[in-house]
Motif scaffolding. Structure first.
Motif, mmCIF file in Angstrom:
data_model
loop_
_atom_site.group_PDB
_atom_site.id
_atom_site.type_symbol
_atom_site.label_atom_id
_atom_site.label_comp_id
_atom_site.label_asym_id
_atom_site.label_seq_id
_atom_site.Cartn_x
_atom_site.Cartn_y
_atom_site.Cartn_z
ATOM 1 N N MET A 42 13.680 25.559 25.734
ATOM 2 C CA MET A 42 14.605 25.154 26.787
ATOM 3 C C MET A 42 14.851 23.645 26.745
ATOM 4 N N LEU A 43 13.821 22.892 26.439
ATOM 5 C CA LEU A 43 14.019 21.446 26.288
ATOM 6 C C LEU A 43 15.003 21.152 25.165
ATOM 7 N N ARG A 44 14.820 21.819 24.037
ATOM 8 C CA ARG A 44 15.738 21.607 22.910
ATOM 9 C C ARG A 44 17.135 22.109 23.250
ATOM 10 N N PHE A 45 17.212 23.214 23.976
ATOM 11 C CA PHE A 45 18.499 23.788 24.365
ATOM 12 C C PHE A 45 19.309 22.798 25.206
ATOM 13 N N ILE A 46 18.657 22.218 26.213
ATOM 14 C CA ILE A 46 19.354 21.260 27.073
ATOM 15 C C ILE A 46 19.639 19.963 26.320
ATOM 16 N N ASP A 47 18.694 19.541 25.482
ATOM 17 C CA ASP A 47 18.924 18.340 24.672
ATOM 18 C C ASP A 47 20.133 18.527 23.759
ATOM 19 N N ASP A 48 20.218 19.710 23.161
ATOM 20 C CA ASP A 48 21.372 19.985 22.278
ATOM 21 C C ASP A 48 22.675 19.969 23.067
ATOM 22 N N LEU A 49 22.639 20.541 24.276
ATOM 23 C CA LEU A 49 23.863 20.584 25.075
ATOM 24 C C LEU A 49 24.256 19.206 25.567
ATOM 25 N N LEU A 50 23.267 18.356 25.806
ATOM 26 C CA LEU A 50 23.588 16.994 26.229
ATOM 27 C C LEU A 50 24.373 16.253 25.159
ATOM 28 N N LYS B 279 27.563 29.123 25.037
ATOM 29 C CA LYS B 279 27.183 30.472 24.626
ATOM 30 C C LYS B 279 26.743 30.518 23.171
ATOM 31 N N GLN B 280 27.285 29.650 22.367
ATOM 32 C CA GLN B 280 26.859 29.593 20.968
ATOM 33 C C GLN B 280 25.383 29.223 20.884
ATOM 34 N N TYR B 281 24.988 28.171 21.631
ATOM 35 C CA TYR B 281 23.576 27.777 21.641
ATOM 36 C C TYR B 281 22.706 28.810 22.365
ATOM 37 N N ALA B 282 23.248 29.400 23.437
ATOM 38 C CA ALA B 282 22.479 30.390 24.193
ATOM 39 C C ALA B 282 22.176 31.616 23.350
ATOM 40 N N GLU B 283 23.165 32.052 22.565
ATOM 41 C CA GLU B 283 22.933 33.224 21.724
ATOM 42 C C GLU B 283 21.856 32.939 20.689
ATOM 43 N N ASP B 284 21.865 31.736 20.145
ATOM 44 C CA ASP B 284 20.800 31.373 19.194
ATOM 45 C C ASP B 284 19.440 31.410 19.878
ATOM 46 N N LEU B 285 19.383 30.918 21.127
ATOM 47 C CA LEU B 285 18.118 30.930 21.868
ATOM 48 C C LEU B 285 17.675 32.346 22.186
ATOM 49 N N LYS B 286 18.592 33.193 22.585
ATOM 50 C CA LYS B 286 18.241 34.564 23.000
ATOM 51 C C LYS B 286 17.755 35.410 21.831
ATOM 52 N N GLN B 287 18.102 35.024 20.629
ATOM 53 C CA GLN B 287 17.656 35.795 19.465
ATOM 54 C C GLN B 287 16.131 35.814 19.355
ATOM 55 N N LEU C 258 14.607 38.706 22.258
ATOM 56 C CA LEU C 258 15.378 39.927 22.456
ATOM 57 C C LEU C 258 14.575 41.019 23.159
ATOM 58 N N GLU C 259 13.232 40.980 23.043
ATOM 59 C CA GLU C 259 12.406 42.030 23.650
ATOM 60 C C GLU C 259 11.921 41.661 25.049
ATOM 61 N N LEU C 260 12.336 40.504 25.536
ATOM 62 C CA LEU C 260 11.879 40.041 26.855
ATOM 63 C C LEU C 260 13.086 39.956 27.782
ATOM 64 N N ASP C 261 13.314 41.026 28.532
ATOM 65 C CA ASP C 261 14.482 41.082 29.413
ATOM 66 C C ASP C 261 14.484 39.965 30.441
ATOM 67 N N SER C 262 13.294 39.606 30.942
ATOM 68 C CA SER C 262 13.226 38.564 31.964
ATOM 69 C C SER C 262 13.700 37.221 31.410
ATOM 70 N N VAL C 263 13.359 36.946 30.161
ATOM 71 C CA VAL C 263 13.801 35.688 29.551
ATOM 72 C C VAL C 263 15.299 35.729 29.296
ATOM 73 N N LEU C 264 15.815 36.840 28.812
ATOM 74 C CA LEU C 264 17.255 36.964 28.573
ATOM 75 C C LEU C 264 18.033 36.768 29.867
ATOM 76 N N HIS C 265 17.526 37.349 30.958
ATOM 77 C CA HIS C 265 18.190 37.177 32.249
ATOM 78 C C HIS C 265 18.163 35.714 32.671
ATOM 79 N N PHE C 266 17.030 35.054 32.456
ATOM 80 C CA PHE C 266 16.917 33.641 32.816
ATOM 81 C C PHE C 266 17.879 32.792 31.995
#
Length: 822
Positions: free
Chosen positions: A128-136, A257-265, A268-276
């Motif tokens: 998540m840190l990398r995700f937000i850093d990338d989006l920044l 969504k491009q970065y989110a899809e990479d993160l969600k990969q 994939l087996e953790l529904d709670s994380v995908l929802h988050f």
């Protein structure tokens, strides 16, 4: 009085404790070792088979409520044993989940909890840190692209073209009707045109009325059309902004969504994380401007990949509450400070412009979180002494969930809004350690205790000292020596350690299982052996360690003995005195105990049969001590006043006693003093006596017999041993004797004596030198015996009471007659 006959003297010899019974030495000649280095250390938990079975049962059973309470005094090795068993069991148990708190984007004051497989909590946090850093970086870059600028230009040009086209149409209509339309700072102005300029009012007034009316009508029509156009402009601006917002959303969606899809990969087996991640994606898209705002403020690439986000982006981080990345098996947690917050967790606050704020990232775990899925070990005394910790633990165990609440919320002391984190499911085995007293108090007074702690493991304080156990005990000593890297113990040293262990157990036929005390003794003996530059620990080193312990703690004992020797505290060790005897008590200070003689005196007189305990009257005597005194009244009545009133009153007191007294170990001494006062027969001050007595005159066992004997011996030694001094103990206490060598040598040389009795009559015979005497068939005692003297005095008191009663009756009759005559 009848003096002792030769047969009586031989009977007294029967009360003398044998030399071999004064100290039960340990003989290890049946073992072939020279030092403990040759022995295989003992791995099992010696003498604790009952506790071990209970522990294994409690640890193994997985049903609700089967938590454990481990009973026993400190130093028995409870913590070490528990650690070993729990660690062994934990290694075979699966590692529990990581627990994380994340932002609730719908209700920020109710953070959500995520349960993740081992190690994935920290991984998600870093992702998540990398995700937000990338989006920044990526989001501002997307809004700086040529495509975005071109789209924005198209939207702006479309708006401007629409506005200009509408205004041009109005301007054309105005021009057609010879009306000039002019833009001013305050808006649009319309007026009739004359040539290339607006007609002045004077010129307009010179026109014919019909023409003025026609021009005015045209101006109004153009003005209405202009107003209509101007009213449309905000709508067109709104439509333009909507198009810009839609464009921004499309640009944001494409990037996020491009970065989110990479993160969600990865999850994939953790529904709670995908929802988050979906919720984070939606919120980022809605708050794109926040990222664009910080684009200009971002530092160099050094911030990228950092472990901390800018404060405005905290909502997107993951608060890893429990991380099991390095955990092998189930967690085993020993919480040394079980306060409410350390158990349940807490919500921290930070100061911000003079106020306290908080969010889900400031939620901190407690011991229950750390041990969830495993085992938590707590000291019951510490948790009971910490406010609300015990109630918090019971609430968590009963509900099977951990609900983090501040004490202010719990007690309804705070009205401010705070976080309400989602409770975490609790699957834990709690092990409490503590004393037997606390266990039984909780069992009796806390109705929830038995439901939550169904398994008790009671650690033994000692074990039988037989050949089989001694062989194991020797290996236990070897194990402690080898684990602590101490010098090996030779055979004599091991024997001395076992003998001292029996002394600590206060039983010659048992050995103490207090591993803490045993380990300390070996460490201290090792110190003295090294100081003497020995290659192994000898018997003398063990004895020096024992002596040094006594010396370090012995200041109060020495001061009290000094007070006796100087005559400040009155204790007689020679001569004979009526109604005065040397009683013995034990003072225990932080594990160090020593005997102290006390002068006990009594008085007897005509009265109503009441024995007054002065200690009880002034509330210095405890309940057990008072019970012992009350037994004396019963003994006197049953032995000497079955068929007549007990017409005496007596008082008993511990002389120069300025503190509380408890226990009945002086009741035998008190009875002897009382009998001496009634019979008016002196008691030998060269003897001291200890023991409790029952209603039938039987002498019963007491505690601290070694300390009591040695305490009186020390006083006699300082004054000089006369050969007549000694101590009378209960017969049943012989098995507890482990007297120090100095006492044993004095007894062997006849300078000091130790007697063991089973009846109060035997003790009185020793103290007075007069036979007690047995009641004959005619109900009378032989003349000159103590019982005859006591019986005679009791009968005398009864006769006096009757005489006083008759005199009082006669006086009353005389008074009544005189009143009638008058």
């Amino acid at each position: 009085m009848q003096s002792l006959s030769r047969n009586s003297q031989s009977a007294i010899n029967q009360f003398t404790v044998k030399q071999s019974e004064l100290y039960h030495a340990c003989d290890l000649s049946q073992f072939s070792f020279e030092t403990t280095d040759e022995l295989e250390p003992l791995e099992e938990h010696l003498g604790q088979s009952r506790a071990m079975q209970a522990l294994k049962f409690g640890i193994g059973i997985k049903q609700e409520g089967y938590n454990l309470f481990v009973l026993g005094s400190s130093g028995l090795g409870k913590q070490t044993t528990i650690r070993e068993l729990l660690t062994e069991e934990a290694e075979e148990t699966a590692v529990p989940s990581d627990w994380c708190y994340v932002n609730n984007f719908e209700q920020a004051h109710k953070p959500l909890v995520l349960a993740l497989p081992k190690g994935m909590g920290r991984q998600l946090q870093q992702d998540m840190l990398r995700f937000i850093d990338d989006l920044l970086i990526a989001l501002p870059a997307a809004f700086e692209s040529d495509e975005y600028h071109a789209a924005m230009q198209t939207i702006n040009e479309e708006y401007l073209r629409r506005e200009e086209q509408s205004l041009d149409e109005v301007a054309a209509k105005a021009e057609k009707n010879n009306i000039m339309m002019m833009r001013t700072p305050s808006g649009w102005n319309l007026g009739p045109k004359q040539g290339d300029k607006v007609m002045s009012p004077e010129e307009f007034s010179q026109l014919p009325d019909e023409e003025q009316q026609a021009v005015t009508q045209v101006v109004e029509e153009v003005r209405d059309e202009l107003k209509r156009i101007l009213r449309q402009i905000p709508k067109w601006q709104k439509e333009s902004r909507a198009k810009v917002k839609q464009l921004n959303r499309e640009v944001s969606q494409g990037t996020v969504k491009q970065y989110a899809e990479d993160l969600k990969q990865k999850y994939l087996e953790l529904d709670s994380v995908l929802h988050f991640v979906d919720k984070v994606t939606e919120d980022v898209i809605e708050n794109t401007d926040l990222f664009r705002k910080y684009a200009a403020e971002m530092k160099d690439s050094s911030q990228t990949g950092s472990n901390k986000l800018p404060p405005d982006f905290n909502a997107y981080q993951v608060n890893v509450l429990v991380d099991h990345t390095a955990t092998q098996g189930a967690p085993v947690v020993f919480e040394d400070h079980p306060s409410y917050q350390n158990l349940i967790g807490r919500i921290e606050h930070i100061a911000h412009f003079g106020s306290l704020i908080t969010d889900f990232s400031l939620i901190k775990p407690g011991a229950l979180h750390q041990a969830n899925g495993g085992y938590l070990v707590l000291d019951v005394r510490k948790i009971l002494s910490s406010p609300y910790a015990w109630e918090g633990l019971k609430r968590a165990l009963s509900s099977r969930e951990i609900k983090i609440e501040s004490l202010e919320q719990l007690m309804s002391l705070a009205s401010t809004t705070s976080l309400q984190p989602e409770p975490i499911p609790l699957d834990i085995k709690v092990v409490l350690t503590g004393s037997r007293l606390l266990y039984y108090l909780l069992k009796h007074y806390d109705p929830e205790f038995s439901r939550l702690f169904k398994v008790s493991a009671d650690f033994s304080e000692d074990m039988i000292r037989d050949d089989d156990n001694i062989g194991l005990y020797v290996r236990l000593i070897a194990g402690i020596q080898q684990r602590n890297h101490l010098l090996p113990l030779d055979r004599g040293a091991v024997e001395k350690v076992i003998e001292q262990s029996s002394r600590m157990a206060q039983d010659a036929f048992r050995v103490s299982l207090h591993m803490g005390n045993l380990s300390d003794l070996l460490v201290e003996a090792d110190h003295w052996a090294r100081k003497q530059q020995r290659e192994s620990i000898a018997k003398e080193d063990v004895q020096q360690a024992i002596d040094m312990r006594l010396f370090m703690m012995g200041q109060i004992k020495e001061r009290l003995q000094e007070a006796v020797i100087r005559g400040i505290y009155k204790i007689a060790t020679s001569g004979e005195v009526i109604a005065q005897v040397n009683g013995l008590s034990v003072i225990e200070l932080d594990g160090y105990a020593f005997g102290r003689p006390s002068r006990i005196t009594a008085t007897a007189r005509l009265g109503s049969g009441k024995v007054i305990d002065i200690e009880r009257e002034v509330e210095l005597g405890g309940a057990i001590h008072s019970k012992g005194v009350m037994i004396l009244s019963s003994y006197l009545a049953s032995h000497y006043a079955k068929e007549q009133p007990l017409a005496l009153s007596a008082t008993l007191v511990f002389e120069q006693s300025y503190g509380s007294l408890e226990g009945d170990s002086a009741s035998a001494a008190e009875l002897c003093t009382l009998l001496s006062a009634i019979a008016e027969v002196p008691l030998k001050q060269s003897l001291a006596i200890t023991g409790s007595v029952n209603q039938h005159g039987e002498i019963q066992a007491i505690g601290g017999v070694n300390e009591k004997v040695e305490g009186f011996f020390d006083i006699c030694r300082e004054r000089g041993l006369s050969g007549e001094q000694g101590v009378i103990i209960p017969q049943s206490n012989i098995q507890h004797l482990m007297l120090k060598d100095e006492v044993c040598q004095a007894v062997e040389k006849g300078k000091f004596h130790l007697y063991a009795v089973s009846m109060i009559d035997e003790a009185m015979t020793l103290l007075t030198g007069v036979e007690m005497g047995l009641r004959a068939d005619d109900g009378k005692y032989p003349l000159g015996t103590l019982n005859a003297l006591i019986d005679k005095k009791v009968a005398h008191f009864a006769a006096l009471q009757q005489q006083f009663a008759k005199n009082d009756h006669g006086k009353n009759r005389l008074l009544k007659r005189s009143s009638k005559d008058s």
